[in-house]
Design an enzyme around this catalytic site. Structure first.
Site, PDB file in Angstrom:
ATOM      1  N   ARG A 179       0.816  -1.212   0.000  1.00  0.00           N
ATOM      2  CA  ARG A 179       0.000   0.000   0.000  1.00  0.00           C
ATOM      3  C   ARG A 179       0.848   1.260   0.000  1.00  0.00           C
ATOM      4  O   ARG A 179       0.377   2.316  -0.360  1.00  0.00           O
ATOM      5  CB  ARG A 179      -0.862   0.032   1.270  1.00  0.00           C
ATOM      6  CG  ARG A 179      -1.976  -0.966   1.315  1.00  0.00           C
ATOM      7  CD  ARG A 179      -2.487  -1.126   2.746  1.00  0.00           C
ATOM      8  NE  ARG A 179      -2.991   0.110   3.314  1.00  0.00           N
ATOM      9  CZ  ARG A 179      -4.269   0.462   3.332  1.00  0.00           C
ATOM     10  NH1 ARG A 179      -5.155  -0.339   2.808  1.00  0.00           N
ATOM     11  NH2 ARG A 179      -4.645   1.590   3.883  1.00  0.00           N
ATOM     12  N   ARG A 183       8.387   7.133  -4.107  1.00  0.00           N
ATOM     13  CA  ARG A 183       8.391   8.165  -5.151  1.00  0.00           C
ATOM     14  C   ARG A 183       9.743   8.843  -5.285  1.00  0.00           C
ATOM     15  O   ARG A 183      10.339   9.212  -4.286  1.00  0.00           O
ATOM     16  CB  ARG A 183       7.396   9.256  -4.781  1.00  0.00           C
ATOM     17  CG  ARG A 183       5.989   8.779  -4.700  1.00  0.00           C
ATOM     18  CD  ARG A 183       5.061   9.840  -5.228  1.00  0.00           C
ATOM     19  NE  ARG A 183       3.692   9.433  -4.926  1.00  0.00           N
ATOM     20  CZ  ARG A 183       3.042   9.839  -3.857  1.00  0.00           C
ATOM     21  NH1 ARG A 183       3.602  10.703  -3.035  1.00  0.00           N
ATOM     22  NH2 ARG A 183       1.829   9.409  -3.645  1.00  0.00           N
ATOM     23  N   ARG A 256      -7.503  -6.985  14.655  1.00  0.00           N
ATOM     24  CA  ARG A 256      -6.839  -5.993  15.500  1.00  0.00           C
ATOM     25  C   ARG A 256      -7.864  -4.926  15.829  1.00  0.00           C
ATOM     26  O   ARG A 256      -8.791  -4.667  15.048  1.00  0.00           O
ATOM     27  CB  ARG A 256      -5.672  -5.337  14.748  1.00  0.00           C
ATOM     28  CG  ARG A 256      -4.582  -6.289  14.374  1.00  0.00           C
ATOM     29  CD  ARG A 256      -3.855  -6.817  15.575  1.00  0.00           C
ATOM     30  NE  ARG A 256      -3.015  -5.801  16.192  1.00  0.00           N
ATOM     31  CZ  ARG A 256      -2.384  -5.988  17.346  1.00  0.00           C
ATOM     32  NH1 ARG A 256      -2.528  -7.120  18.023  1.00  0.00           N
ATOM     33  NH2 ARG A 256      -1.623  -5.036  17.848  1.00  0.00           N
ATOM     34  N   ARG A 287       0.045   6.278  16.325  1.00  0.00           N
ATOM     35  CA  ARG A 287       0.017   7.605  15.745  1.00  0.00           C
ATOM     36  C   ARG A 287      -0.826   8.560  16.573  1.00  0.00           C
ATOM     37  O   ARG A 287      -1.610   8.132  17.419  1.00  0.00           O
ATOM     38  CB  ARG A 287      -0.461   7.570  14.296  1.00  0.00           C
ATOM     39  CG  ARG A 287      -1.812   6.963  14.093  1.00  0.00           C
ATOM     40  CD  ARG A 287      -2.089   6.767  12.585  1.00  0.00           C
ATOM     41  NE  ARG A 287      -3.323   6.041  12.393  1.00  0.00           N
ATOM     42  CZ  ARG A 287      -3.709   5.490  11.254  1.00  0.00           C
ATOM     43  NH1 ARG A 287      -2.960   5.582  10.171  1.00  0.00           N
ATOM     44  NH2 ARG A 287      -4.847   4.841  11.167  1.00  0.00           N
ATOM     45  N   GLU A 312      -3.482   6.652  19.131  1.00  0.00           N
ATOM     46  CA  GLU A 312      -4.014   5.334  18.764  1.00  0.00           C
ATOM     47  C   GLU A 312      -3.131   4.215  19.308  1.00  0.00           C
ATOM     48  O   GLU A 312      -1.940   4.168  19.014  1.00  0.00           O
ATOM     49  CB  GLU A 312      -4.108   5.221  17.237  1.00  0.00           C
ATOM     50  CG  GLU A 312      -5.058   6.218  16.626  1.00  0.00           C
ATOM     51  CD  GLU A 312      -5.322   5.970  15.141  1.00  0.00           C
ATOM     52  OE1 GLU A 312      -4.774   4.994  14.577  1.00  0.00           O
ATOM     53  OE2 GLU A 312      -6.070   6.777  14.557  1.00  0.00           O
ATOM     54  N   TYR A 360      -9.218  -6.029   4.305  1.00  0.00           N
ATOM     55  CA  TYR A 360      -8.612  -4.743   4.661  1.00  0.00           C
ATOM     56  C   TYR A 360      -9.032  -3.738   3.582  1.00  0.00           C
ATOM     57  O   TYR A 360      -8.305  -3.457   2.644  1.00  0.00           O
ATOM     58  CB  TYR A 360      -7.098  -4.933   4.709  1.00  0.00           C
ATOM     59  CG  TYR A 360      -6.256  -3.794   5.255  1.00  0.00           C
ATOM     60  CD1 TYR A 360      -6.822  -2.690   5.871  1.00  0.00           C
ATOM     61  CD2 TYR A 360      -4.869  -3.862   5.173  1.00  0.00           C
ATOM     62  CE1 TYR A 360      -6.026  -1.674   6.379  1.00  0.00           C
ATOM     63  CE2 TYR A 360      -4.062  -2.854   5.667  1.00  0.00           C
ATOM     64  CZ  TYR A 360      -4.640  -1.767   6.272  1.00  0.00           C
ATOM     65  OH  TYR A 360      -3.840  -0.771   6.757  1.00  0.00           O
ATOM     66  N   ASP A 362     -10.438  -0.129   1.953  1.00  0.00           N
ATOM     67  CA  ASP A 362     -10.569   1.326   2.059  1.00  0.00           C
ATOM     68  C   ASP A 362     -12.034   1.678   1.803  1.00  0.00           C
ATOM     69  O   ASP A 362     -12.820   0.822   1.402  1.00  0.00           O
ATOM     70  CB  ASP A 362      -9.693   2.018   1.010  1.00  0.00           C
ATOM     71  CG  ASP A 362      -8.218   1.968   1.381  1.00  0.00           C
ATOM     72  OD1 ASP A 362      -7.919   1.935   2.586  1.00  0.00           O
ATOM     73  OD2 ASP A 362      -7.373   1.972   0.469  1.00  0.00           O
TER      74      ASP A 362
END
Ligand code: UDP
Length: 375
Positions: A179, A183, A256, A287, A312, A360, A362
Protein backbone atom coordinates in the site's frame (compact mmCIF):
# COMPACT_ATOMS: atom_id res chain seq x y z
CA UNK A 1 -46.01 -5.05 10.90
CA UNK A 2 -44.31 -3.40 7.94
CA UNK A 3 -42.52 -5.73 5.59
CA UNK A 4 -39.35 -4.62 3.83
CA UNK A 5 -37.50 -5.52 0.68
CA UNK A 6 -34.19 -5.35 2.55
CA UNK A 7 -33.10 -5.73 6.12
CA UNK A 8 -29.67 -4.11 6.31
CA UNK A 9 -27.65 -5.20 9.31
CA UNK A 10 -25.08 -2.50 10.04
CA UNK A 11 -25.29 1.23 9.29
CA UNK A 12 -21.69 1.66 8.21
CA UNK A 13 -20.56 2.73 4.77
CA UNK A 14 -21.52 -0.48 2.99
CA UNK A 15 -24.96 -0.69 4.59
CA UNK A 16 -25.73 3.00 4.14
CA UNK A 17 -24.61 3.06 0.50
CA UNK A 18 -26.67 -0.04 -0.17
CA UNK A 19 -29.70 1.56 1.49
CA UNK A 20 -29.31 4.61 -0.72
CA UNK A 21 -29.17 2.61 -3.91
CA UNK A 22 -32.04 0.37 -2.90
CA UNK A 23 -34.22 3.34 -2.07
CA UNK A 24 -33.42 4.88 -5.44
CA UNK A 25 -34.61 1.66 -7.02
CA UNK A 26 -37.89 2.05 -5.12
CA UNK A 27 -37.12 -0.57 -2.49
CA UNK A 28 -38.07 -0.37 1.17
CA UNK A 29 -35.18 -0.74 3.62
CA UNK A 30 -34.87 -1.30 7.32
CA UNK A 31 -31.40 -0.58 8.65
CA UNK A 32 -30.47 -1.81 12.12
CA UNK A 33 -27.27 -1.19 14.03
CA UNK A 34 -26.23 -2.27 17.48
CA UNK A 35 -24.42 0.99 18.21
CA UNK A 36 -26.35 3.99 19.54
CA UNK A 37 -25.56 5.93 16.37
CA UNK A 38 -25.21 5.31 12.65
CA UNK A 39 -22.07 5.57 10.55
CA UNK A 40 -20.06 2.57 11.70
CA UNK A 41 -16.42 3.55 12.01
CA UNK A 42 -16.98 6.76 10.06
CA UNK A 43 -18.92 8.26 12.94
CA UNK A 44 -17.70 11.68 14.12
CA UNK A 45 -18.54 13.52 17.30
CA UNK A 46 -18.34 17.27 17.53
CA UNK A 47 -15.99 18.48 20.27
CA UNK A 48 -14.82 22.10 20.58
CA UNK A 49 -16.27 22.76 17.13
CA UNK A 50 -14.16 19.98 15.62
CA UNK A 51 -15.41 16.76 14.01
CA UNK A 52 -13.58 14.07 15.94
CA UNK A 53 -13.28 10.75 14.09
CA UNK A 54 -14.33 8.55 17.00
CA UNK A 55 -13.27 5.27 15.41
CA UNK A 56 -10.08 6.37 13.72
CA UNK A 57 -9.16 8.80 10.99
CA UNK A 58 -10.87 8.29 7.65
CA UNK A 59 -9.63 9.92 4.48
CA UNK A 60 -11.59 9.26 1.34
CA UNK A 61 -9.45 8.66 -1.74
CA UNK A 62 -10.16 7.19 -5.16
CA UNK A 63 -9.26 7.38 -8.81
CA UNK A 64 -12.73 6.28 -9.81
CA UNK A 65 -14.57 9.33 -11.07
CA UNK A 66 -17.95 7.68 -10.74
CA UNK A 67 -17.32 6.92 -7.07
CA UNK A 68 -16.00 10.44 -6.45
CA UNK A 69 -18.98 12.05 -8.16
CA UNK A 70 -21.34 9.79 -6.28
CA UNK A 71 -20.07 10.68 -2.81
CA UNK A 72 -19.89 14.36 -3.78
CA UNK A 73 -23.51 14.20 -4.87
CA UNK A 74 -24.39 13.33 -1.27
CA UNK A 75 -22.08 15.90 0.36
CA UNK A 76 -19.34 18.06 -1.09
CA UNK A 77 -15.79 17.01 -0.19
CA UNK A 78 -12.99 19.41 0.75
CA UNK A 79 -9.42 19.54 -0.57
CA UNK A 80 -7.70 17.77 2.34
CA UNK A 81 -4.55 16.03 1.15
CA UNK A 82 -3.07 13.41 3.41
CA UNK A 83 0.63 14.06 4.13
CA UNK A 84 1.51 12.16 7.29
CA UNK A 85 4.80 12.76 9.04
CA UNK A 86 6.77 10.01 10.78
CA UNK A 87 8.45 10.74 14.10
CA UNK A 88 11.33 8.37 14.82
CA UNK A 89 13.16 9.14 18.06
CA UNK A 90 12.29 12.84 17.82
CA UNK A 91 13.38 13.25 14.18
CA UNK A 92 10.76 13.86 11.52
CA UNK A 93 10.50 12.16 8.13
CA UNK A 94 7.97 12.77 5.40
CA UNK A 95 5.70 10.01 4.16
CA UNK A 96 5.10 8.32 1.83
CA UNK A 97 8.71 7.48 0.97
CA UNK A 98 9.77 10.22 -1.41
CA UNK A 99 12.66 12.57 -2.18
CA UNK A 100 11.99 14.50 1.05
CA UNK A 101 12.34 11.27 3.06
CA UNK A 102 15.52 10.26 1.21
CA UNK A 103 17.01 13.70 1.85
CA UNK A 104 16.12 13.49 5.54
CA UNK A 105 17.48 9.95 5.78
CA UNK A 106 20.61 10.08 3.62
CA UNK A 107 21.09 13.79 2.71
CA UNK A 108 20.82 12.92 -0.99
CA UNK A 109 19.37 15.73 -3.07
CA UNK A 110 18.88 14.37 -6.59
CA UNK A 111 16.78 11.42 -7.81
CA UNK A 112 19.97 9.87 -9.22
CA UNK A 113 21.74 9.92 -5.85
CA UNK A 114 18.62 8.63 -4.12
CA UNK A 115 18.24 5.82 -6.65
CA UNK A 116 21.86 4.75 -6.14
CA UNK A 117 21.32 4.64 -2.40
CA UNK A 118 18.07 2.69 -2.77
CA UNK A 119 19.69 0.17 -5.12
CA UNK A 120 22.52 -0.39 -2.66
CA UNK A 121 20.01 -0.85 0.17
CA UNK A 122 17.76 -3.19 -1.75
CA UNK A 123 20.59 -5.48 -2.84
CA UNK A 124 20.58 -7.20 0.55
CA UNK A 125 16.97 -8.37 0.20
CA UNK A 126 17.39 -9.42 -3.40
CA UNK A 127 20.49 -11.48 -2.55
CA UNK A 128 18.71 -13.14 0.38
CA UNK A 129 15.84 -14.08 -1.89
CA UNK A 130 18.18 -15.45 -4.51
CA UNK A 131 19.95 -17.57 -1.90
CA UNK A 132 16.65 -18.93 -0.68
CA UNK A 133 15.65 -19.66 -4.28
CA UNK A 134 12.43 -17.59 -4.18
CA UNK A 135 11.46 -14.96 -6.70
CA UNK A 136 9.01 -12.95 -4.60
CA UNK A 137 9.25 -11.64 -1.03
CA UNK A 138 7.85 -14.19 1.40
CA UNK A 139 6.83 -11.81 4.14
CA UNK A 140 6.49 -8.14 5.03
CA UNK A 141 10.11 -7.75 6.12
CA UNK A 142 11.48 -9.10 2.83
CA UNK A 143 8.97 -7.04 0.90
CA UNK A 144 9.89 -3.86 2.78
CA UNK A 145 13.65 -4.28 2.34
CA UNK A 146 13.20 -5.18 -1.32
CA UNK A 147 11.09 -2.07 -1.77
CA UNK A 148 12.97 0.50 0.23
CA UNK A 149 16.06 -0.96 1.93
CA UNK A 150 17.11 -1.64 5.49
CA UNK A 151 17.54 1.94 6.81
CA UNK A 152 13.95 2.95 6.13
CA UNK A 153 12.68 -0.47 7.11
CA UNK A 154 14.37 -0.28 10.52
CA UNK A 155 13.40 3.33 11.25
CA UNK A 156 10.02 3.89 9.63
CA UNK A 157 8.44 0.49 9.08
CA UNK A 158 9.49 -2.22 11.53
CA UNK A 159 8.42 -0.67 14.86
CA UNK A 160 5.23 0.85 13.47
CA UNK A 161 4.11 -2.31 11.72
CA UNK A 162 4.87 -4.60 14.68
CA UNK A 163 2.91 -2.24 16.97
CA UNK A 164 -0.01 -2.03 14.56
CA UNK A 165 -0.30 -5.74 13.91
CA UNK A 166 1.16 -7.21 17.13
CA UNK A 167 3.10 -9.67 15.02
CA UNK A 168 6.66 -9.82 13.73
CA UNK A 169 7.22 -8.40 10.25
CA UNK A 170 8.58 -11.81 9.24
CA UNK A 171 5.19 -13.31 10.12
CA UNK A 172 3.06 -10.79 8.22
CA UNK A 173 1.99 -10.97 4.59
CA UNK A 174 3.91 -8.85 2.10
CA UNK A 175 0.79 -7.22 0.65
CA UNK A 176 0.22 -4.94 3.65
CA UNK A 177 3.26 -2.86 2.79
CA UNK A 178 2.50 -2.70 -0.93
CA UNK A 179 0.00 0.00 0.00
CA UNK A 180 2.90 2.37 0.63
CA UNK A 181 4.15 4.13 -2.49
CA UNK A 182 7.83 4.94 -3.22
CA UNK A 183 8.39 8.16 -5.15
CA UNK A 184 11.43 9.73 -6.76
CA UNK A 185 9.91 13.21 -6.55
CA UNK A 186 9.39 15.71 -3.73
CA UNK A 187 5.74 14.84 -3.18
CA UNK A 188 4.30 14.22 0.30
CA UNK A 189 0.82 13.33 -0.89
CA UNK A 190 0.25 9.92 0.70
CA UNK A 191 -2.18 8.64 -1.90
CA UNK A 192 -1.66 8.06 -5.61
CA UNK A 193 -5.33 8.61 -6.31
CA UNK A 194 -6.73 11.37 -8.50
CA UNK A 195 -9.25 12.47 -5.85
CA UNK A 196 -9.18 12.73 -2.08
CA UNK A 197 -10.87 14.72 0.66
CA UNK A 198 -13.13 14.84 3.70
CA UNK A 199 -16.86 15.63 3.56
CA UNK A 200 -17.44 19.31 4.30
CA UNK A 201 -19.33 19.26 7.59
CA UNK A 202 -18.00 15.80 8.50
CA UNK A 203 -18.69 12.15 7.71
CA UNK A 204 -22.02 12.12 9.56
CA UNK A 205 -23.43 14.21 6.72
CA UNK A 206 -22.41 11.58 4.21
CA UNK A 207 -24.01 8.78 6.22
CA UNK A 208 -27.17 10.75 6.98
CA UNK A 209 -27.52 11.58 3.29
CA UNK A 210 -27.10 7.95 2.31
CA UNK A 211 -29.63 6.77 4.88
CA UNK A 212 -32.29 9.33 4.03
CA UNK A 213 -35.60 7.64 3.39
CA UNK A 214 -34.67 4.35 5.04
CA UNK A 215 -36.13 3.24 8.37
CA UNK A 216 -33.27 3.14 10.85
CA UNK A 217 -33.11 1.54 14.28
CA UNK A 218 -29.99 2.07 16.39
CA UNK A 219 -29.06 0.28 19.63
CA UNK A 220 -30.59 -2.78 17.97
CA UNK A 221 -28.64 -6.02 17.99
CA UNK A 222 -29.46 -8.41 15.15
CA UNK A 223 -28.19 -11.41 17.10
CA UNK A 224 -30.38 -10.63 20.11
CA UNK A 225 -33.45 -11.69 18.08
CA UNK A 226 -32.26 -12.97 14.79
CA UNK A 227 -35.40 -14.85 13.75
CA UNK A 228 -37.55 -11.78 14.32
CA UNK A 229 -35.33 -9.49 12.21
CA UNK A 230 -34.88 -12.06 9.48
CA UNK A 231 -38.63 -12.35 9.12
CA UNK A 232 -39.03 -8.65 8.42
CA UNK A 233 -37.64 -8.53 4.90
CA UNK A 234 -37.30 -10.51 1.71
CA UNK A 235 -33.55 -10.07 1.57
CA UNK A 236 -30.81 -9.41 4.08
CA UNK A 237 -27.69 -7.35 3.67
CA UNK A 238 -25.29 -8.42 6.38
CA UNK A 239 -22.27 -6.23 7.16
CA UNK A 240 -21.24 -7.68 10.53
CA UNK A 241 -18.68 -10.37 11.25
CA UNK A 242 -19.14 -13.35 8.97
CA UNK A 243 -17.93 -15.84 11.57
CA UNK A 244 -20.53 -14.55 14.04
CA UNK A 245 -23.23 -14.86 11.36
CA UNK A 246 -22.41 -18.57 11.19
CA UNK A 247 -22.17 -18.90 14.95
CA UNK A 248 -18.38 -19.45 14.78
CA UNK A 249 -18.93 -22.99 13.57
CA UNK A 250 -15.47 -23.30 12.01
CA UNK A 251 -13.70 -21.10 14.56
CA UNK A 252 -13.13 -17.40 15.18
CA UNK A 253 -11.45 -14.97 12.82
CA UNK A 254 -8.84 -12.67 14.33
CA UNK A 255 -8.91 -8.89 14.28
CA UNK A 256 -6.84 -5.99 15.50
CA UNK A 257 -8.57 -3.22 17.31
CA UNK A 258 -7.58 0.32 18.20
CA UNK A 259 -8.00 2.10 21.51
CA UNK A 260 -8.21 5.87 21.28
CA UNK A 261 -6.92 8.15 23.98
CA UNK A 262 -8.56 11.49 23.30
CA UNK A 263 -7.39 14.76 24.72
CA UNK A 264 -8.65 18.32 24.41
CA UNK A 265 -5.66 20.64 24.43
CA UNK A 266 -5.83 24.32 25.15
CA UNK A 267 -3.84 25.40 22.12
CA UNK A 268 -5.05 26.08 18.58
CA UNK A 269 -2.37 24.01 16.87
CA UNK A 270 -0.73 21.08 18.63
CA UNK A 271 1.27 19.19 16.02
CA UNK A 272 0.78 21.18 12.82
CA UNK A 273 -0.52 18.18 10.89
CA UNK A 274 -3.49 15.82 10.97
CA UNK A 275 -1.39 12.65 11.20
CA UNK A 276 1.92 12.02 12.95
CA UNK A 277 3.10 8.38 13.03
CA UNK A 278 5.38 7.28 15.86
CA UNK A 279 7.46 4.63 14.19
CA UNK A 280 9.73 3.43 17.01
CA UNK A 281 8.78 0.37 19.05
CA UNK A 282 9.35 2.16 22.38
CA UNK A 283 6.46 4.66 21.97
CA UNK A 284 3.34 2.66 22.87
CA UNK A 285 0.94 4.36 20.46
CA UNK A 286 1.16 4.14 16.68
CA UNK A 287 0.02 7.60 15.74
CA UNK A 288 -1.44 10.89 16.96
CA UNK A 289 -4.34 12.39 15.03
CA UNK A 290 -5.13 16.11 15.36
CA UNK A 291 -8.65 16.20 13.99
CA UNK A 292 -9.05 19.89 13.17
CA UNK A 293 -6.48 19.66 10.36
CA UNK A 294 -8.87 17.51 8.32
CA UNK A 295 -11.26 20.41 7.88
CA UNK A 296 -9.50 23.65 8.89
CA UNK A 297 -6.66 24.80 6.71
CA UNK A 298 -4.10 27.63 6.88
CA UNK A 299 -5.18 30.57 9.02
CA UNK A 300 -8.51 28.89 9.76
CA UNK A 301 -6.68 26.53 12.15
CA UNK A 302 -6.52 29.49 14.56
CA UNK A 303 -10.25 30.28 14.42
CA UNK A 304 -10.80 27.61 17.07
CA UNK A 305 -8.87 28.19 20.28
CA UNK A 306 -8.62 24.55 21.28
CA UNK A 307 -7.68 21.35 19.56
CA UNK A 308 -8.55 17.65 19.99
CA UNK A 309 -6.03 14.87 19.52
CA UNK A 310 -6.30 11.08 19.73
CA UNK A 311 -3.43 8.71 20.38
CA UNK A 312 -4.01 5.33 18.76
CA UNK A 313 -3.08 2.16 20.58
CA UNK A 314 -3.30 -1.00 18.53
CA UNK A 315 -4.20 -4.24 20.33
CA UNK A 316 -5.53 -7.71 19.60
CA UNK A 317 -9.32 -7.76 19.45
CA UNK A 318 -10.74 -9.85 22.29
CA UNK A 319 -14.46 -9.35 21.70
CA UNK A 320 -14.98 -6.56 24.21
CA UNK A 321 -14.63 -3.55 21.87
CA UNK A 322 -14.99 -3.06 18.10
CA UNK A 323 -13.05 -5.21 15.62
CA UNK A 324 -11.07 -3.01 13.19
CA UNK A 325 -8.51 -4.67 10.97
CA UNK A 326 -8.81 -8.24 9.71
CA UNK A 327 -5.55 -10.13 10.19
CA UNK A 328 -5.09 -11.64 6.76
CA UNK A 329 -2.54 -14.33 7.60
CA UNK A 330 -2.68 -17.91 6.27
CA UNK A 331 -4.76 -19.28 9.14
CA UNK A 332 -7.42 -16.57 8.93
CA UNK A 333 -7.52 -16.52 5.15
CA UNK A 334 -8.19 -20.27 5.07
CA UNK A 335 -10.84 -19.96 7.77
CA UNK A 336 -12.53 -17.10 5.96
CA UNK A 337 -12.63 -19.18 2.77
CA UNK A 338 -14.67 -21.79 4.64
CA UNK A 339 -17.19 -19.17 5.71
CA UNK A 340 -17.25 -17.66 2.23
CA UNK A 341 -18.21 -21.01 0.78
CA UNK A 342 -21.27 -21.02 3.05
CA UNK A 343 -22.06 -17.41 2.19
CA UNK A 344 -22.03 -18.15 -1.52
CA UNK A 345 -24.80 -20.68 -1.06
CA UNK A 346 -27.14 -18.15 0.56
CA UNK A 347 -29.95 -17.03 -1.68
CA UNK A 348 -31.36 -14.19 0.31
CA UNK A 349 -28.29 -12.83 2.07
CA UNK A 350 -25.71 -10.41 0.69
CA UNK A 351 -22.45 -10.11 2.64
CA UNK A 352 -20.56 -6.86 2.31
CA UNK A 353 -17.92 -4.69 3.92
CA UNK A 354 -14.80 -5.07 5.99
CA UNK A 355 -16.22 -7.50 8.56
CA UNK A 356 -18.46 -9.61 6.34
CA UNK A 357 -15.83 -9.96 3.60
CA UNK A 358 -12.93 -10.12 6.08
CA UNK A 359 -10.97 -7.67 4.00
CA UNK A 360 -8.61 -4.74 4.66
CA UNK A 361 -10.90 -2.39 2.73
CA UNK A 362 -10.57 1.33 2.06
CA UNK A 363 -13.78 3.34 1.80
CA UNK A 364 -13.88 3.95 -1.96
CA UNK A 365 -13.80 0.27 -2.98
CA UNK A 366 -16.76 -0.30 -0.66
CA UNK A 367 -18.76 2.38 -2.45
CA UNK A 368 -17.59 1.06 -5.81
CA UNK A 369 -18.73 -2.46 -4.97
CA UNK A 370 -22.19 -1.24 -3.98
CA UNK A 371 -22.50 0.95 -7.07
CA UNK A 372 -21.81 -2.11 -9.19
CA UNK A 373 -24.36 -4.32 -7.44
CA UNK A 374 -27.83 -5.21 -8.56
CA UNK A 375 -30.31 -3.94 -5.99
N1 UDP B 1 3.38 1.64 7.65
C1 UDP B 1 4.63 1.77 8.22
N2 UDP B 1 5.05 2.97 8.70
C2 UDP B 1 4.24 4.07 8.66
C3 UDP B 1 2.96 3.95 8.06
C4 UDP B 1 2.55 2.72 7.58
O1 UDP B 1 5.38 0.81 8.29
O2 UDP B 1 4.67 5.14 9.14
C5 UDP B 1 2.95 0.32 7.14
C6 UDP B 1 2.32 -0.55 8.20
O3 UDP B 1 2.74 -1.89 7.96
C7 UDP B 1 0.85 -0.41 7.93
C8 UDP B 1 0.81 -0.25 6.42
O4 UDP B 1 1.99 0.46 6.11
O5 UDP B 1 0.15 -1.55 8.35
C9 UDP B 1 -0.41 0.50 5.90
O6 UDP B 1 -0.52 1.71 6.57
P1 UDP B 1 -1.65 2.77 6.32
O7 UDP B 1 -1.35 3.93 7.21
O8 UDP B 1 -1.76 3.00 4.87
O9 UDP B 1 -2.94 1.99 6.79
P2 UDP B 1 -4.20 2.37 7.68
O10 UDP B 1 -3.86 1.87 9.03
O11 UDP B 1 -4.36 3.85 7.68
O12 UDP B 1 -5.32 1.64 7.04
Amino acid sequence: MKHYDYLIVGAGLFGATFAYRARQAGKRCLVIDKRPQVGGNLYCEEMEGIHVHKYGAHIFHTSNKEVWNFVNSIVEFNRYTNSPVANYKGKLYNLPFNMNTFYQMWQVTTPKEAQAKLDEQRREALEAMQQAGVDAPRNLEEQAIALIGRDIYEMLIKGYTEKQWGRKCTELPAFIIKRLPVRMVYDNNYFNDAYQGIPIGGYNKLIDGLLEGADVKTSTDFFADRTHWESMADKIVFTGKIDEYYDYRYGTLEYRTVRFEEEVIDTPNYQGNAVVNYTEAEVPYTRVIEHKHFEHFGEAVYNLKKTVISREYSTEWKGESEPFYPVNNDRNTALYEQYRTLAEQEERVIFGGRLAEYKYYDMAPIVERVLNMEV
